[in-house]
Design an enzyme around this catalytic site. Structure first.
Site: not given
Ligand code: PLP
Length: 390
Positions: A186, A214, A243
């Site tokens: 990310s 992502h 996302k």
């Molecule tokens: C790689 C990754 N995993 C998990 C998450 C968590 O997802 P969520 O925003 O749906 O809680 C995110 C984002 O915030 C992320 O970038």
């Protein structure tokens, strides 16, 4: 008789802590937007170009996605009332899980209220004190937190270093062994070497878990993610609906028996009120569009390449990967904050990402584009960033 007055414990230490945060240029402020997430947003009555949303396919405010949310809220209510195990599970949830499983090529899927919760509760459900987890140094915080919560021995290998992972797998025993990695990182925008991860995990009798947050909706022929694009089948595939899908929630996909176990053991599923019907309805509508309009995926990658290349040609340290994300490396937190503030003055919102979100010395602007950007938006962003960097 009046009760004895309760003397609260002093929270004066909070002032010191906040002062330390400010002194390190690590203070975070909320920008109060009065519009949907981009490309143009409204802040304090003014329009800004937003280079910071993960609404990669511009689906969060798509009329069909909003209609999906509204229809679900009308029929099933605004809140779901309880955990699905307690008060029943709506048919929309099942349909969403079937759809997600099909998209990523898995037997079954289980939806959680967020991706964060999906990661934390799945890792903690699958490994414990007698086990070992092997985790990339740049994995998302929700993976790190899941590893901590599990109580397993955690072996953090340097980012994407497969030799180091191989050695760690040889050296660290455990009843169960789990290798876990983001598929697209990310904050870096690079992709994990998923083929090698799968080979190493198989060779060392470890389970592979990939976080496709992502990549889902962006990579792969149908938007099924990086693993699907490369023909890899991790035992555990995690994704988020917040996302590219433009809604909220997270999920785990894998075998039917894995999902069945998680229904019994994942505390973030058992003890959490089910996602609101509107988020489920929105996600289902968005998945239809992702399927129907593959051009959105191609477009977002084309635009992120244009942004990254434009910045690099101007001599800036922008990273280009197969993602909607373009990290612009600046180094120190103060530099990132100053650059973000200058950009805001010119009508561009670009988030400054600092420790603890990224390692010390690697503060950056995390720039993102969406399929709804025009070339003119991107060129305007490049010009503004180049000017603000001088
Ligand atoms: C790689 C990754 N995993 C998990 C998450 C968590 O997802 P969520 O925003 O749906 O809680 C995110 C984002 O915030 C992320 O970038």
């Amino acid at each position: 008789m009046r009760g004895a007055s309760v003397v609260p414990r002093s929270l004066d230490w909070i002032d010191d802590e906040l002062e330390r945060i400010r002194a390190g240029e690590l203070e975070r402020r909320l920008l109060e937007l009065t519009s949907a997430p981009g490309p143009m947003v409204e802040l304090d009555g003014r329009r800004y170009l937003l280079l910071g949303s993960n609404n990669y396919l511009d689906l969060a405010a798509h009329p069909e996605v909003i209609a999906g949310a509204v229809a679900a809220a009308r029929r099933y209510g605004a809140g779901s009332g309880a955990s699905r195990l307690v008060s029943g599970s709506i048919d929309l949830q099942r349909r969403l899980e079937e759809r997600l499983a099909e998209l990523v090529g898995a037997e079954a899927a289980l939806v959680f209220s967020s991706g964060y919760l999906a990661n934390v509760s799945t890792i903690a459900a699958l490994v414990g004190r007698e086990d070992a987890v092997f985790s990339d140094a740049l994995n998302h915080a929700s993976i790190i937190d899941g590893c901590k919560l599990s109580g397993a021995a955690v072996s953090v290998y340097p980012h994407a270093d497969m030799d180091a992972l191989g050695s760690a797998l040889k050296g660290e025993p455990g009843r169960r062994r789990l290798v876990v990695s983001d598929s697209v990182f990310s904050m870096e925008a690079d992709s994990a070497p998923v083929e090698r991860l799968a080979e190493l995990a198989a060779a060392h009798d470890a389970i592979l878990m990939l976080d496709e947050s992502h990549a889902l909706g962006i990579l792969g022929e149908r938007g099924g993610g990086l693993a699907r694009a490369r023909g890899i089948r991790p035992e555990i595939l995690m994704g988020t609906l917040s996302k590219a899908v433009g809604s909220a929630g997270g999920f785990i996909a894998g075998s039917a028996r894995l999902v069945e176990l998680l229904r019994h053991r994942a505390r973030g599923f058992i003890f959490d009120t089910a996602p609101a019907p509107a988020t489920v309805g929105a996600a289902l509508a968005a998945l239809e569009i992702i399927e129907r309009e593959p051009g959105r995926r191609a477009r977002v990658l084309e635009l992120s390449l244009r942004l990254g290349t434009g910045l690099r040609q101007a001599g800036l340290d922008a990273r280009v990967g197969e993602a909607a994300i373009v990290p612009l490396m600046v180094g120190e937190p103060g530099t990132a904050v100053t650059l973000a503030a200058r950009l805001r003055d010119t009508g561009v919102i670009a988030p400054a990402i600092r420790p603890p979100s990224v390692p010390a010395g690697t503060s950056r602007l995390r720039l993102t584009v969406s399929s709804g950007f025009t070339e003119a938006h991107v060129d305007e962003a490049v010009a503004a960033i180049v000017a603000a960097s001088r």
